[in-house]
Motif scaffolding. Sequence first.
Motif, PDB file in Angstrom:
ATOM      1  N   LEU A 140     -30.459  34.892 -33.983  1.00 22.40           N
ATOM      2  CA  LEU A 140     -30.632  34.111 -34.818  1.00 22.40           C
ATOM      3  C   LEU A 140     -31.239  34.993 -36.452  1.00 22.40           C
ATOM      4  N   LEU A 141     -31.578  35.972 -36.546  1.00 22.59           N
ATOM      5  CA  LEU A 141     -31.671  35.969 -38.033  1.00 22.59           C
ATOM      6  C   LEU A 141     -30.414  36.175 -39.175  1.00 22.59           C
ATOM      7  N   LEU A 142     -29.602  36.293 -38.305  1.00 17.83           N
ATOM      8  CA  LEU A 142     -28.733  36.709 -38.565  1.00 17.83           C
ATOM      9  C   LEU A 142     -27.865  34.870 -39.041  1.00 17.83           C
ATOM     10  N   ALA A 143     -27.810  33.859 -38.219  1.00 17.67           N
ATOM     11  CA  ALA A 143     -27.624  32.411 -38.923  1.00 17.67           C
ATOM     12  C   ALA A 143     -28.639  32.010 -40.176  1.00 17.67           C
ATOM     13  N   ASP A 144     -29.720  32.084 -39.981  1.00 16.56           N
ATOM     14  CA  ASP A 144     -30.405  31.621 -41.143  1.00 16.56           C
ATOM     15  C   ASP A 144     -30.290  32.835 -41.573  1.00 16.56           C
ATOM     16  N   GLY A 145     -29.826  33.253 -41.787  1.00 17.52           N
ATOM     17  CA  GLY A 145     -29.420  34.238 -43.548  1.00 17.52           C
ATOM     18  C   GLY A 145     -28.352  33.615 -43.678  1.00 17.52           C
ATOM     19  N   HIS A 150     -26.547  40.917 -16.693  1.00 19.04           N
ATOM     20  CA  HIS A 150     -25.270  40.409 -17.348  1.00 19.04           C
ATOM     21  C   HIS A 150     -25.489  38.846 -16.453  1.00 19.04           C
ATOM     22  N   LYS A 151     -25.951  38.485 -15.475  1.00 18.22           N
ATOM     23  CA  LYS A 151     -25.829  36.903 -15.457  1.00 18.22           C
ATOM     24  C   LYS A 151     -26.594  36.042 -16.383  1.00 18.22           C
ATOM     25  N   GLY A 152     -27.398  36.917 -17.432  1.00 22.75           N
ATOM     26  CA  GLY A 152     -27.615  36.197 -18.916  1.00 22.75           C
ATOM     27  C   GLY A 152     -26.419  35.931 -19.741  1.00 22.75           C
ATOM     28  N   VAL A 153     -25.355  36.577 -19.691  1.00 16.64           N
ATOM     29  CA  VAL A 153     -24.529  37.295 -20.731  1.00 16.64           C
ATOM     30  C   VAL A 153     -23.844  35.681 -21.425  1.00 16.64           C
ATOM     31  N   SER A 154     -23.857  35.748 -20.036  1.00 19.23           N
ATOM     32  CA  SER A 154     -22.793  34.123 -20.613  1.00 19.23           C
ATOM     33  C   SER A 154     -23.530  33.124 -21.208  1.00 19.23           C
ATOM     34  N   PHE A 155     -24.770  32.850 -20.983  1.00 19.33           N
ATOM     35  CA  PHE A 155     -25.565  31.583 -22.028  1.00 19.33           C
ATOM     36  C   PHE A 155     -26.102  32.014 -23.271  1.00 19.33           C
ATOM     37  N   VAL A 156     -26.470  34.140 -23.457  1.00 21.75           N
ATOM     38  CA  VAL A 156     -26.616  34.018 -24.971  1.00 21.75           C
ATOM     39  C   VAL A 156     -25.706  34.429 -25.609  1.00 21.75           C
ATOM     40  N   GLN A 198     -34.495  39.021 -27.202  1.00 24.78           N
ATOM     41  CA  GLN A 198     -34.647  39.651 -28.288  1.00 24.78           C
ATOM     42  C   GLN A 198     -32.881  40.067 -28.935  1.00 24.78           C
ATOM     43  N   VAL A 199     -32.062  40.237 -28.061  1.00 20.71           N
ATOM     44  CA  VAL A 199     -31.428  39.953 -28.749  1.00 20.71           C
ATOM     45  C   VAL A 199     -30.540  38.616 -29.345  1.00 20.71           C
ATOM     46  N   TRP A 200     -31.441  37.764 -28.712  1.00 17.55           N
ATOM     47  CA  TRP A 200     -30.786  36.301 -28.733  1.00 17.55           C
ATOM     48  C   TRP A 200     -31.410  36.102 -30.467  1.00 17.55           C
ATOM     49  N   MET A 204     -22.943  43.034 -24.459  1.00 15.83           N
ATOM     50  CA  MET A 204     -24.104  42.632 -23.791  1.00 15.83           C
ATOM     51  C   MET A 204     -23.659  43.512 -22.655  1.00 15.83           C
ATOM     52  N   TRP A 205     -22.365  43.180 -22.132  1.00 14.46           N
ATOM     53  CA  TRP A 205     -21.884  42.865 -20.247  1.00 14.46           C
ATOM     54  C   TRP A 205     -21.654  44.526 -20.701  1.00 14.46           C
ATOM     55  N   PHE A 206     -20.489  45.463 -21.050  1.00 17.36           N
ATOM     56  CA  PHE A 206     -20.160  46.329 -21.487  1.00 17.36           C
ATOM     57  C   PHE A 206     -21.393  48.016 -21.599  1.00 17.36           C
ATOM     58  N   GLY A 207     -22.278  47.036 -22.460  1.00 16.93           N
ATOM     59  CA  GLY A 207     -23.434  48.193 -23.141  1.00 16.93           C
ATOM     60  C   GLY A 207     -24.814  47.650 -22.967  1.00 16.93           C
ATOM     61  N   SER A 208     -24.752  46.613 -21.818  1.00 19.80           N
ATOM     62  CA  SER A 208     -26.310  46.725 -21.450  1.00 19.80           C
ATOM     63  C   SER A 208     -27.041  48.197 -20.959  1.00 19.80           C
ATOM     64  N   GLY A 209     -26.292  49.281 -20.346  1.00 21.05           N
ATOM     65  CA  GLY A 209     -27.094  50.384 -20.279  1.00 21.05           C
ATOM     66  C   GLY A 209     -27.780  51.193 -21.273  1.00 21.05           C
ATOM     67  N   VAL A 210     -27.788  50.800 -22.463  1.00 16.50           N
ATOM     68  CA  VAL A 210     -28.273  51.553 -23.574  1.00 16.50           C
ATOM     69  C   VAL A 210     -29.658  50.809 -23.718  1.00 16.50           C
ATOM     70  N   PHE A 211     -29.777  49.455 -23.032  1.00 18.57           N
ATOM     71  CA  PHE A 211     -31.034  49.020 -23.283  1.00 18.57           C
ATOM     72  C   PHE A 211     -32.341  50.196 -21.760  1.00 18.57           C
ATOM     73  N   THR A 212     -31.146  50.077 -20.565  1.00 22.48           N
ATOM     74  CA  THR A 212     -31.849  50.324 -19.185  1.00 22.48           C
ATOM     75  C   THR A 212     -30.603  50.931 -18.438  1.00 22.48           C
ATOM     76  N   SER A 213     -31.445  52.059 -17.953  1.00 17.20           N
ATOM     77  CA  SER A 213     -30.376  52.535 -16.568  1.00 17.20           C
ATOM     78  C   SER A 213     -30.702  51.880 -15.508  1.00 17.20           C
ATOM     79  N   ASP A 214     -31.672  50.485 -15.180  1.00 26.44           N
ATOM     80  CA  ASP A 214     -32.504  50.531 -13.428  1.00 26.44           C
ATOM     81  C   ASP A 214     -31.230  49.099 -13.478  1.00 26.44           C
ATOM     82  N   ALA A 215     -30.578  49.203 -12.275  1.00 28.71           N
ATOM     83  CA  ALA A 215     -28.877  48.809 -12.015  1.00 28.71           C
ATOM     84  C   ALA A 215     -29.894  46.965 -12.085  1.00 28.71           C
ATOM     85  N   ALA A 216     -30.848  47.016 -11.413  1.00 32.70           N
ATOM     86  CA  ALA A 216     -31.364  45.297 -11.164  1.00 32.70           C
ATOM     87  C   ALA A 216     -31.809  44.480 -11.989  1.00 32.70           C
TER      88      ALA A 216
END
Length: 122
Positions: free
Chosen positions: A15-20, A85-91, A9-11, A67-79
């Motif tokens: 992409l909508l910004l890129a399309d704009g 955090h593993k997907g941050v580098s790719f996105v 969803q972040v990706w 996404m590294w520091f603010g991923s807790g906004v989306f969920t509180s599940d540590a897993a």
Amino acid sequence: MAAFQICAQVWLATLLLADGLAVAGQALLASVFAKKGHYKVAVTIARVLQLAVVLGVGLTAFLAAGMWFGSGVFTSDAAVISTIHKGVSFVAGMQTINMLAFVFDGEWRGMASIRIGQGEGE
């Protein structure tokens, strides 16, 4: 799956910004071409591509930190946060390439539609 969905969803939002930016570049390109400023067409394309690189690099930095520091906004599940955090580098890392791809495609389509409108593409 939750981490994947968050990253996707972040990706898609970026992409909508890129399309704009691509649509704005098409409008600028059509305006310059309509005024018969053929030299300015190349300058406009170069400037929009430069803006794409700047926006892509800025989004890379923003998303990497956000996404590294603010991923807790989306969920509180540590897993899920750990997986995000593993997907941050790719996105985050693909943002400049995404911007250039969308903008270049938009400019290419803009030029193709202008040529077809003049009867050259038939």
